[in-house]
Design a protein around this motif. Structure first.
Motif, PDB file in Angstrom:
ATOM      1  N   ALA A 161       5.151  14.212  -2.401  1.00 24.31           N
ATOM      2  CA  ALA A 161       5.356  15.448  -1.649  1.00 24.31           C
ATOM      3  C   ALA A 161       6.835  15.628  -1.299  1.00 24.31           C
ATOM      4  CB  ALA A 161       4.508  15.440  -0.381  1.00 24.31           C
ATOM      5  N   GLU A 162       7.463  14.579  -0.792  1.00 19.23           N
ATOM      6  CA  GLU A 162       8.874  14.703  -0.415  1.00 19.23           C
ATOM      7  C   GLU A 162       9.767  14.935  -1.626  1.00 19.23           C
ATOM      8  OE1 GLU A 162      11.889  11.588   1.104  1.00 19.23           O
ATOM      9  OE2 GLU A 162      10.826  12.289   2.905  1.00 19.23           O
ATOM     10  N   ASN A 163       9.457  14.271  -2.732  1.00 17.80           N
ATOM     11  CA  ASN A 163      10.240  14.488  -3.946  1.00 17.80           C
ATOM     12  C   ASN A 163      10.113  15.924  -4.443  1.00 17.80           C
ATOM     13  OD1 ASN A 163      11.239  11.881  -4.011  1.00 17.80           O
ATOM     14  ND2 ASN A 163       9.674  11.110  -5.402  1.00 17.80           N
ATOM     15  N   ARG A 164       8.909  16.474  -4.370  1.00 17.52           N
ATOM     16  CA  ARG A 164       8.720  17.880  -4.753  1.00 17.52           C
ATOM     17  C   ARG A 164       9.527  18.786  -3.831  1.00 17.52           C
ATOM     18  NH1 ARG A 164       3.884  19.514  -7.456  1.00 17.52           N
ATOM     19  NH2 ARG A 164       3.139  17.788  -8.738  1.00 17.52           N
ATOM     20  N   PHE A 165       9.484  18.478  -2.560  1.00 16.73           N
ATOM     21  CA  PHE A 165      10.219  19.267  -1.568  1.00 16.73           C
ATOM     22  C   PHE A 165      11.716  19.271  -1.859  1.00 16.73           C
ATOM     23  CE2 PHE A 165      12.789  19.082   2.302  1.00 16.73           C
ATOM     24  CZ  PHE A 165      12.485  20.313   2.876  1.00 16.73           C
TER      25      PHE A 165
END
Length: 351
Positions: free
Chosen positions: A170-174
């Motif tokens: 999720a954080e990488n996508r963000f």
């Protein structure tokens, strides 16, 4: 090109300019949860127009009586996200599925990754000016030689359970959306939250009360970075004003071993400290229980080697970046413990 200047160039190409949006409604997703509800409280206290996206089945007790507009929907439903986001200036995204114990990890990825992607797509579509993402310390790298900073890359994928992998994804996508699509986002890597007004309640915060009141006589001798829930919410509001786009900030206060943490809590209640099991013994017991559960084909059990590992994976976290760039100044841990105990004690007396 730096993250901030890259973001500015992306927004320029999209024809979007930054303006003061404090007069516009502010959307909080996950507003019935521990972090989200405290963000709602602080926004409302500032006189902001607050809109909350939540499921009809969500417990609204945490924001009951607050002057907020509720939009019923789900981050997995883009149409309801559009209704909630339209006309807003800022999105505080605080949806998280913390159920690390699930045997079927599909919901963990859908709720933590797919829901965020939906919200980011809609935010870009609606021209949102700020997108504040509640991430977790679980996405940080491990530093055996000293405090953890935001610059240490994630370096324990081989040991990370599905919940951590989902939060990392999720954080990488963000961060990719900020870098490649011009999302005006700021991420907060939040430590274990403690404090009052925990209507869930969250497992670790409620465990503090259980130990303090003498209901949990045995505990693990592990350590954890902590933060007051009110300070975590304050950091989100500061990130809206001062956070650099595409950056993440460690939101953590004091690191404490359970032996000191729970002794402090029991002393406040006049109770005896619990018996603390060494980490290796705790891990061995969890391994044995986990084996029995698998033999019995049980699902969704809380006691696991992953849970014990995660309870002691981090040492001290360095929040200097948040203090310096956001102007964040958290309160002492003793005040957090005192207020959490007082709130749980009063709530238990009412029920």
């Amino acid at each position: 090109m730096t993250g901030g200047s890259h973001y500015t160039e992306m927004r320029r190409k999209r024809g979007i300019t930054m303006t003061d949006t404090s007069h516009l409604p502010t959307l909080v997703t996950g507003g019935s949860g521990f972090v989200g509800s405290h963000i709602v409280r602080q926004l409302a206290a500032q006189g902001r127009k607050v809109r909350v996206l939540m499921r009809k089945t969500s417990n609204q007790e945490a924001i009951s009586g607050l002057p907020v507009e509720i939009v019923y929907g789900d981050v997995l439903d883009p149409d309801s996200l559009r209704v909630a986001t339209k006309g807003c200036g800022t999105v505080f995204y605080s949806v998280v599925d913390p159920r690390f114990w699930l045997t079927d990890t599909t919901p963990i990825y859908r709720n933590n990754v797919d829901g965020l992607v939906n919200a980011m797509d809609v935010a870009l579509e609606c021209g949102i000016q700020r997108f504040i993402f509640t991430s977790t310390m679980g996405t940080l790298g491990i530093n055996p030689d000293g405090p953890v900073t935001e610059d240490i890359p994630f370096n324990w994928l081989d040991r990370a359970p599905p919940y951590i992998r989902a939060r990392l994804e999720a954080e990488n996508r963000f961060l990719a959306y900020c870098r490649d699509k011009g999302l005006p986002g700021v991420a907060m890597c939040i430590a274990n939250t403690y404090g009052p007004d925990d209507y869930g309640p969250t497992p670790h915060n409620h465990a503090l009360w259980e130990v303090a009141s003498g209901k949990m006589p045995i505990n693990f001798d592990v350590g954890q970075p902590t933060v007051d829930i009110r300070d975590a919410a304050q950091a989100a509001l500061l990130a809206e004003r001062h956070g650099r786009v595409g950056e993440r900030y460690i939101i953590a206060n004091e690191y404490v071993r359970n032996r000191d943490f729970f002794t402090m809590a029991t002393e406040m209640c006049g109770k005896k400290p619990p018996l603390f099991l060494p980490y290796r013994l705790s891990y061995a017991l969890a391994w044995a229980i986990e084996g029995v559960m698998k033999l019995l084909r049980r699902k969704d059990y809380l006691v696991s080697t992953d849970a014990v590992f995660l309870s002691d994976v981090f040492g001290e976290l360095d929040s200097a970046k948040a203090r310096r760039e956001l102007g964040w100044n958290p309160r002492p841990l003793r005040e957090t413990v005192r207020d959490a105990i007082a709130w749980f004690s009063e709530r238990e007396g009412k029920h």
